[in-house]
Scaffold this motif. Structure first.
Motif, mmCIF file in Angstrom:
data_model
loop_
_atom_site.group_PDB
_atom_site.id
_atom_site.type_symbol
_atom_site.label_atom_id
_atom_site.label_comp_id
_atom_site.label_asym_id
_atom_site.label_seq_id
_atom_site.Cartn_x
_atom_site.Cartn_y
_atom_site.Cartn_z
ATOM 1 N N PRO A 300 4.027 0.641 -5.651
ATOM 2 C CA PRO A 300 4.986 0.561 -4.535
ATOM 3 C C PRO A 300 4.387 0.955 -3.180
ATOM 4 C CG PRO A 300 6.003 1.581 -6.444
ATOM 5 C CD PRO A 300 4.543 1.473 -6.750
ATOM 6 N N LEU A 301 3.195 1.604 -3.195
ATOM 7 C CA LEU A 301 2.565 2.006 -1.929
ATOM 8 C C LEU A 301 1.567 0.969 -1.423
ATOM 9 C CD1 LEU A 301 1.860 5.703 -2.965
ATOM 10 C CD2 LEU A 301 3.558 4.942 -1.276
ATOM 11 N N LEU A 303 1.807 -2.082 -0.320
ATOM 12 C CA LEU A 303 2.109 -2.841 0.894
ATOM 13 C C LEU A 303 1.819 -2.013 2.151
ATOM 14 C CD1 LEU A 303 3.262 -5.744 1.522
ATOM 15 C CD2 LEU A 303 5.316 -4.536 2.247
ATOM 16 N N ALA A 304 2.168 -0.737 2.104
ATOM 17 C CA ALA A 304 1.872 0.141 3.246
ATOM 18 C C ALA A 304 0.363 0.227 3.462
ATOM 19 C CB ALA A 304 2.466 1.522 3.016
ATOM 20 N N CYS A 305 -0.371 0.327 2.370
ATOM 21 C CA CYS A 305 -1.837 0.392 2.421
ATOM 22 C C CYS A 305 -2.384 -0.890 3.048
ATOM 23 C CB CYS A 305 -2.340 0.580 0.996
ATOM 24 S SG CYS A 305 -4.104 0.573 0.794
ATOM 25 N N ILE A 308 -2.055 -1.420 6.813
ATOM 26 C CA ILE A 308 -2.986 -0.648 7.650
ATOM 27 C C ILE A 308 -4.345 -1.362 7.657
ATOM 28 C CG2 ILE A 308 -4.286 1.499 7.837
ATOM 29 C CD1 ILE A 308 -1.779 2.897 6.594
ATOM 30 N N LEU A 378 -6.130 5.391 -0.857
ATOM 31 C CA LEU A 378 -5.104 4.840 -1.756
ATOM 32 C C LEU A 378 -5.646 3.621 -2.499
ATOM 33 C CD1 LEU A 378 -1.990 5.300 -2.491
ATOM 34 C CD2 LEU A 378 -1.833 3.011 -1.551
ATOM 35 N N ARG A 379 -6.503 2.885 -1.810
ATOM 36 C CA ARG A 379 -7.125 1.721 -2.431
ATOM 37 C C ARG A 379 -7.914 2.140 -3.677
ATOM 38 N NH1 ARG A 379 -10.555 -2.365 1.451
ATOM 39 N NH2 ARG A 379 -10.463 -4.151 0.075
ATOM 40 N N PRO A 415 9.755 -8.557 11.551
ATOM 41 C CA PRO A 415 8.424 -8.689 10.932
ATOM 42 C C PRO A 415 8.268 -7.842 9.674
ATOM 43 C CG PRO A 415 8.258 -7.798 13.174
ATOM 44 C CD PRO A 415 9.674 -8.194 12.972
ATOM 45 N N LEU A 416 8.879 -6.662 9.635
ATOM 46 C CA LEU A 416 8.726 -5.803 8.457
ATOM 47 C C LEU A 416 9.346 -6.469 7.223
ATOM 48 C CD1 LEU A 416 7.676 -3.163 7.309
ATOM 49 C CD2 LEU A 416 9.804 -2.060 8.021
ATOM 50 N N TYR A 419 7.004 -9.027 6.021
ATOM 51 C CA TYR A 419 5.865 -8.434 5.309
ATOM 52 C C TYR A 419 6.252 -8.105 3.861
ATOM 53 C CZ TYR A 419 3.616 -7.651 9.905
ATOM 54 O OH TYR A 419 3.054 -7.800 11.147
ATOM 55 N N LEU A 420 7.514 -7.717 3.641
ATOM 56 C CA LEU A 420 7.953 -7.302 2.301
ATOM 57 C C LEU A 420 7.918 -8.449 1.284
ATOM 58 C CD1 LEU A 420 10.837 -4.868 3.311
ATOM 59 C CD2 LEU A 420 8.829 -4.254 1.963
ATOM 60 N N ILE A 423 5.144 -8.098 -1.305
ATOM 61 C CA ILE A 423 5.085 -6.809 -2.003
ATOM 62 C C ILE A 423 4.430 -6.889 -3.389
ATOM 63 C CG2 ILE A 423 7.447 -6.951 -2.980
ATOM 64 C CD1 ILE A 423 7.269 -3.809 -1.631
ATOM 65 N N VAL A 431 -7.618 -4.510 -4.498
ATOM 66 C CA VAL A 431 -8.451 -4.112 -5.629
ATOM 67 C C VAL A 431 -9.555 -5.143 -5.902
ATOM 68 C CG1 VAL A 431 -8.340 -3.704 -8.132
ATOM 69 C CG2 VAL A 431 -6.619 -2.698 -6.630
ATOM 70 N N GLY A 432 -9.307 -6.411 -5.543
ATOM 71 C CA GLY A 432 -10.338 -7.452 -5.683
ATOM 72 C C GLY A 432 -10.213 -8.307 -6.925
#
Lengths: 474, 97
Positions: A300-301, A303-305, A308, A378-379, A415-416, A419-420, A423, A431-432
């Motif tokens: 869940p984190l 998208l925030a990562c 950025i 976080l990545r 825009p937010l 972006y969701l 998600i 992660v690749g």
């Protein structure tokens, strides 16, 4: 029903003389023209495509071997540098840009006999989830013209579903191949990071950008990846190909264990989309596949990562558009500084400006540790959670998107919210690992995408699983 | 909770070589603040003991031989997109006002 046979069958028939490359190119161009109102295409490459097709037919007549994609027409997202038309990335700042060289992916496809017939629409510079950020036009969803096709490779996905060509190329930085594949009911493959050269592709976020195909079925995606993948000295971030390559899939899931991602099946997922994914899971179980629930608690984190890291890299990559060497240059600038400011301000659209400024903020002195460094930590946490999950299961499964295609205009003022939409796709990019979206039924006539994810470099295993799943859930 | 001021937005625009209209400044002030507030959820996560991931391949020092190669691209091909050229060079505006 598609007017195009399987890609490998087209190539065999062109090589045997049963099909003519010139006819295939005319067929593609006629379909593009007949379906203009969907606004999937920015420009056709008709003159060069006709010349290449005629040359291929002549070589066939002389008895020469053409290649594994002999005479196959395709459409490239307009962020691939190609000869024979402009390359704009759907941006005003690159309007009129004539590529001095071609992308390696295009060169590799052409070397096997494939023919670029057109350039597809996208969100400008691939910034978006709907193609509404294109500086030129909004592509319409082939299933409902009042809805978006997803983005950013929305023109490519719509073109394939509208049958304009047997395949199209996209790029996927945070979901830009998989999301439009899900919204249009096509197959979208995001390969492992570094498997396909990005030389000659307009850069967005370099640590997550990948090139991949959008097709009607998994076998077609496999042959295109097989041709495009492999080392290129013009891209120094590449990994080696699988020794077996990616084509001629066995299509076998025997002995494989699939993990359903708990975090993608809960809050925020449309109940009707969830029902389609659960129905697909049931069919896999009936077919004898072992399926269990797995948890990756930091998802869940992601998208925030991503929001950025992505703008940080965008702000850096878009600094090259300064109005001096190429691209739009403002005519009313007295000094160099004024020329930079005016050219960039008039040339970039809203979303590019927004991402450049967010990126500038998170990289600024004083904020770097709080934002950019936190995101890179976080990545690492996400990577460890994927590794732990793959120590237990062979593949991960979930929806590609929490919803089906939304209405044009629904998210443009927020825009937010836009972006969701990404998600469920962005974690894979951070992660690749490789992932694919395949069609899994519809809700009120709109396609649902099922996402399969495999460990790093297991693209062949991913395609094999997708081919089997495609057959089982059909 | 980060809430950007008008001056913050103007400073970012200046750093990024962008000139914004008053309307754009107002829009971006609200929108960028909302996005920053969303991404700030990372600040409460325990990330102790982790090393940052800047790239995912693990590759180090990818090199190639330092040889001239002909890719078929001419200087004229590279210059044809430049807004202004002179004697085979890209021409830019004067540096000082």
């Amino acid at each position: 029903m598609s007017q195009w046979p399987l890609i490998t069958d087209i190539a065999v028939k062109v090589q045997s003389g049963e099909l003519k490359a010139v006819d295939l190119v005319e067929q593609a161009l006629a379909t593009i023209d007949a379906k203009k109102e969907f606004e999937a295409i920015i420009a056709t490459v008709s003159e060069r495509a006709r010349e290449r097709a005629a040359e291929i037919d002549e070589r066939v007549a002389r008895g020469e071997a053409i290649g594994r994609l002999a005479g196959v027409p395709f459409i490239a997202k307009d962020n691939f540098l190609t000869f024979g038309s402009q390359t704009t990335a759907a941006s005003n700042i690159l309007k009129g840009f004539e590529a001095p060289y071609q992308a390696t992916a295009i060169e590799k496809l052409e070397a096997e006999g494939a023919i670029v017939v057109a350039k597809a629409n996208l969100d400008a510079f691939a910034h978006g989830s709907s193609t509404e950020n294109s500086d030129y036009m909004t592509t319409k969803n082939p299933h409902d013209m009042t809805r978006v096709p997803g983005g950013s490779s929305g023109g490519s996905a719509a073109a394939v579903v509208l049958d304009m060509a047997p395949f199209a190329l996209g790029t996927d930085t945070g979901g830009s191949i998989r999301l439009p594949a899900a919204f249009t009911g096509s197959v979208g493959l995001k390969p492992t990071y570094g498997l396909v050269s990005r030389s000659g592709v307009v850069a967005m976020a370099s640590s997550t950008d990948v090139v991949g195909p959008i097709t009607r079925n998994v076998d077609d995606a496999a042959i295109v990846l097989d041709v495009m993948s492999g080392r290129d000295e013009l891209d120094s971030t590449m990994i080696d190909r699988n020794e077996l390559g990616y084509a001629n899939l066995e299509g076998d899931l025997a002995g494989k264990k699939i993990g359903v991602i708990k975090e993608y099946m809960g809050e925020g997922l449309d109940p009707e989309v969830k029902a389609q994914i659960e129905s697909a899971i049931d069919k896999l179980k009936v077919a004898g596949v072992e399926v269990k629930e797995v948890s990756l608690p930091s998802l869940p984190l992601a998208l925030a990562c991503y929001y950025i890291i992505c703008p940080a890299e965008v702000s850096s990559n878009l600094s090259r558009y300064d109005g001096q060497r190429y691209g739009f240059s403002h005519p009313e600038a007295g000094t160099l500084e004024e020329s930079y400011n005016k050219s960039r301000s008039a040339g970039f659209g809203n979303e590019a400006k927004r991402r450049i400024m967010i990126g500038t903020y998170v990289l600024s002195s004083g904020y770097y540790d709080a934002y950019y460094r936190k995101a890179q930590l976080l990545r690492t946490k996400l990577t460890k959670e994927f590794e732990a999950a793959f120590s237990d299961v062979d593949l991960l499964l979930g929806p590609t998107a929490p919803v089906t295609a939304f209405e044009i205009g629904a998210n443009v003022d927020d825009p937010l919210q836009m972006y969701l939409t990404d998600i469920m796709t962005v974690a894979v990019n951070l992660v690749g690992v490789p992932a694919i979206s395949i069609p899994a039924g519809t809700v009120n006539g709109l396609p649902v995408g099922l996402q399969l994810i495999a460990p790093m470099k297991k693209d062949r295993e991913l395609l094999n699983a997708a081919k089997t799943t495609e057959r089982i859930i059909e | 909770m980060t809430k950007l001021t008008r001056e913050d937005v103007l400073k970012l625009a200046r750093l990024a070589r962008l000139e914004l209209t008053d309307e754009e400044v107002e829009h971006f002030q609200t929108e960028i603040s909302a996005i920053l507030q969303y991404v700030e959820q990372l600040q409460n996560v325990d990330l102790n003991g982790l090393e940052p991931t800047y790239q995912v391949t693990g590759l180090k020092n990818a090199t190639r031989s330092d040889e001239e190669k002909d890719y078929g691209t001419t200087p004229a091909d590279l210059l044809k997109n430049a807004p202004a050229t002179e004697d085979g060079h890209i021409k830019v505006k004067r540096m000082l006002a």
